[in-house]
Design a protein around this motif. Structure first.
Motif, mmCIF file in Angstrom:
data_model
loop_
_atom_site.group_PDB
_atom_site.id
_atom_site.type_symbol
_atom_site.label_atom_id
_atom_site.label_comp_id
_atom_site.label_asym_id
_atom_site.label_seq_id
_atom_site.Cartn_x
_atom_site.Cartn_y
_atom_site.Cartn_z
ATOM 1 N N LEU A 109 0.839 -1.189 0.000
ATOM 2 C CA LEU A 109 0.000 0.000 0.000
ATOM 3 C C LEU A 109 0.879 1.246 0.000
ATOM 4 O O LEU A 109 1.855 1.322 0.756
ATOM 5 C CB LEU A 109 -0.927 0.002 1.230
ATOM 6 C CG LEU A 109 -1.848 -1.222 1.377
ATOM 7 C CD1 LEU A 109 -2.644 -1.114 2.661
ATOM 8 C CD2 LEU A 109 -2.769 -1.336 0.180
ATOM 9 N N ASP A 110 0.520 2.202 -0.826
ATOM 10 C CA ASP A 110 1.224 3.492 -0.865
ATOM 11 C C ASP A 110 0.405 4.501 -0.061
ATOM 12 O O ASP A 110 -0.704 4.896 -0.463
ATOM 13 C CB ASP A 110 1.382 3.972 -2.317
ATOM 14 C CG ASP A 110 2.248 3.005 -3.123
ATOM 15 O OD1 ASP A 110 3.110 2.355 -2.506
ATOM 16 O OD2 ASP A 110 2.026 2.891 -4.346
ATOM 17 N N ALA A 111 0.926 4.870 1.088
ATOM 18 C CA ALA A 111 0.219 5.803 1.970
ATOM 19 C C ALA A 111 0.618 7.229 1.627
ATOM 20 O O ALA A 111 1.811 7.544 1.487
ATOM 21 C CB ALA A 111 0.545 5.502 3.427
ATOM 22 N N GLU A 112 -0.368 8.078 1.485
ATOM 23 C CA GLU A 112 -0.139 9.497 1.196
ATOM 24 C C GLU A 112 -0.728 10.331 2.322
ATOM 25 O O GLU A 112 -1.902 10.160 2.686
ATOM 26 C CB GLU A 112 -0.800 9.875 -0.132
ATOM 27 C CG GLU A 112 -0.582 11.330 -0.514
ATOM 28 C CD GLU A 112 -1.244 11.674 -1.833
ATOM 29 O OE1 GLU A 112 -1.236 12.863 -2.204
ATOM 30 O OE2 GLU A 112 -1.780 10.742 -2.478
ATOM 31 N N GLU A 113 0.083 11.168 2.884
ATOM 32 C CA GLU A 113 -0.360 11.991 4.010
ATOM 33 C C GLU A 113 -1.337 13.053 3.524
ATOM 34 O O GLU A 113 -1.070 13.783 2.559
ATOM 35 C CB GLU A 113 0.842 12.662 4.679
ATOM 36 C CG GLU A 113 0.461 13.455 5.910
ATOM 37 C CD GLU A 113 1.674 14.101 6.569
ATOM 38 O OE1 GLU A 113 1.511 14.761 7.598
ATOM 39 O OE2 GLU A 113 2.784 13.930 6.020
ATOM 40 N N ARG A 114 -2.479 13.112 4.195
ATOM 41 C CA ARG A 114 -3.496 14.098 3.854
ATOM 42 C C ARG A 114 -3.675 15.053 5.021
ATOM 43 O O ARG A 114 -3.928 14.636 6.158
ATOM 44 C CB ARG A 114 -4.826 13.411 3.536
ATOM 45 C CG ARG A 114 -4.787 12.492 2.331
ATOM 46 C CD ARG A 114 -6.152 11.909 2.049
ATOM 47 N NE ARG A 114 -7.123 12.959 1.774
ATOM 48 C CZ ARG A 114 -8.425 12.730 1.584
ATOM 49 N NH1 ARG A 114 -8.886 11.482 1.638
ATOM 50 N NH2 ARG A 114 -9.243 13.726 1.340
ATOM 51 N N LEU A 115 -3.544 16.347 4.743
ATOM 52 C CA LEU A 115 -3.706 17.354 5.787
ATOM 53 C C LEU A 115 -5.185 17.588 6.062
ATOM 54 O O LEU A 115 -6.009 17.587 5.136
ATOM 55 C CB LEU A 115 -3.041 18.667 5.347
ATOM 56 C CG LEU A 115 -1.527 18.586 5.098
ATOM 57 C CD1 LEU A 115 -1.006 19.928 4.608
ATOM 58 C CD2 LEU A 115 -0.794 18.151 6.357
#
Length: 278
Positions: free
Chosen positions: A161-167
């Motif tokens: 899984l590619d986790a992308e930080e979301r503000l």
């Protein structure tokens, strides 16, 4: 000789036909003699064979017909002797024991034996059979339990899984809560000016002595209510109370009560000729 070998023994194949298991004897199929191999060693031992013969014919295990059981057992031993002599040795030992038991049962009972009830020659065999059956049933129940690798397997999965930080998004309510928090912290920085009031215990002792001059008894609460009605604060009342305790310690004041839960009174402990404290 009658063939007493069962077709299916505990779900185990009776034979193999060119490597394939054979559970039932075919009715309309010719099998070459060299292609059919009968497994006479499917029993786990002599006790297993005896127990099978007893249960198959519904014999009472506590009253075994030794003649019939021994004949069937020897028939099976004769079959395996031609195939596997090493395996037959173990079964021959049990056959000798069966013949011995059968012979002892044919002997007449000696009446001069001190034991009124002679021991049954089959007792030891019955004990071993019952114990073996209990162990066999317990092992079968254990084998029926689900086993890892036989009945089920542990599932494993690898996920990439590619986790992308979301503000987080800031709304009006978030701003309001942050502003309220700042106001609460600002209130903690308020300054309090504390004024010091000069109070003298000695001065209040003199006031109490003057108040009790010419009074025989004064109720305890009335001694303080006069100060409360005059607008005195908690600090003045506390000092007034300490002054009263100091007078009682110096035996200049008496604190009395007629009975439990009755009103408390204070009075002077010295004569009227004694001067008050200044």
């Amino acid at each position: 000789m009658q063939d007493t070998t069962p077709d299916v023994i505990d779900g185990v194949a009776l034979a193999r036909l060119y490597g394939e298991p054979l559970f039932n004897l075919p009715q309309d199929l010719y099998i070459p003699p060299e292609a059919l191999e009968v497994f006479l060693e499917t029993f786990e031992g002599p006790l297993d064979l005896l127990l099978y013969l007893i249960r198959k014919q519904n014999f009472n295990v506590l009253d075994i017909p030794m003649a019939e059981l021994t004949q069937q057992y020897l028939s099976y031993v004769d079959q395996i002797r031609t195939r596997n002599l090493e395996l037959a040795a173990e079964y021959l030992l049990m056959a000798a024991m069966l013949i011995e038991i059968k012979s002892r049962m044919l002997l007449p009972v000696v009446r001069n034996d001190p034991d009124p009830e002679p021991e049954d020659p089959r007792a030891e065999l019955v004990r071993r059979l019952l114990e073996y059956e209990r162990i066999k049933i317990a092992s079968r129940k254990l084998d029926e339990l689900p086993q890892l690798g036989r009945d089920f397997h542990i599932a494993q999965a690898l996920a990439q899984l590619d986790a992308e930080e979301r503000l987080p998004e800031v709304g009006a309510l978030d701003l309001r809560d942050a502003w309220v928090g700042i106001l609460k912290r600002a209130k903690l920085n308020a300054h309090h000016h504390i004024s010091r009031e000069e109070l003298s215990v000695r001065d209040h002792m003199s006031q109490i002595l003057r108040r009790l001059q010419g009074t025989r008894f004064l109720e305890f609460t009335e001694l303080f209510m006069e100060r409360v009605r005059a607008g005195a604060g908690p600090a003045v009342i506390v000092v007034h109370f300490i002054a009263m305790l100091e007078l009682a310690r110096e035996s200049l004041l008496e604190i009395t009560q007629a009975e439990p839960y009755a009103p408390i009174y204070v009075r002077l402990a010295y004569t009227s000729s004694q001067p008050a404290l200044e």
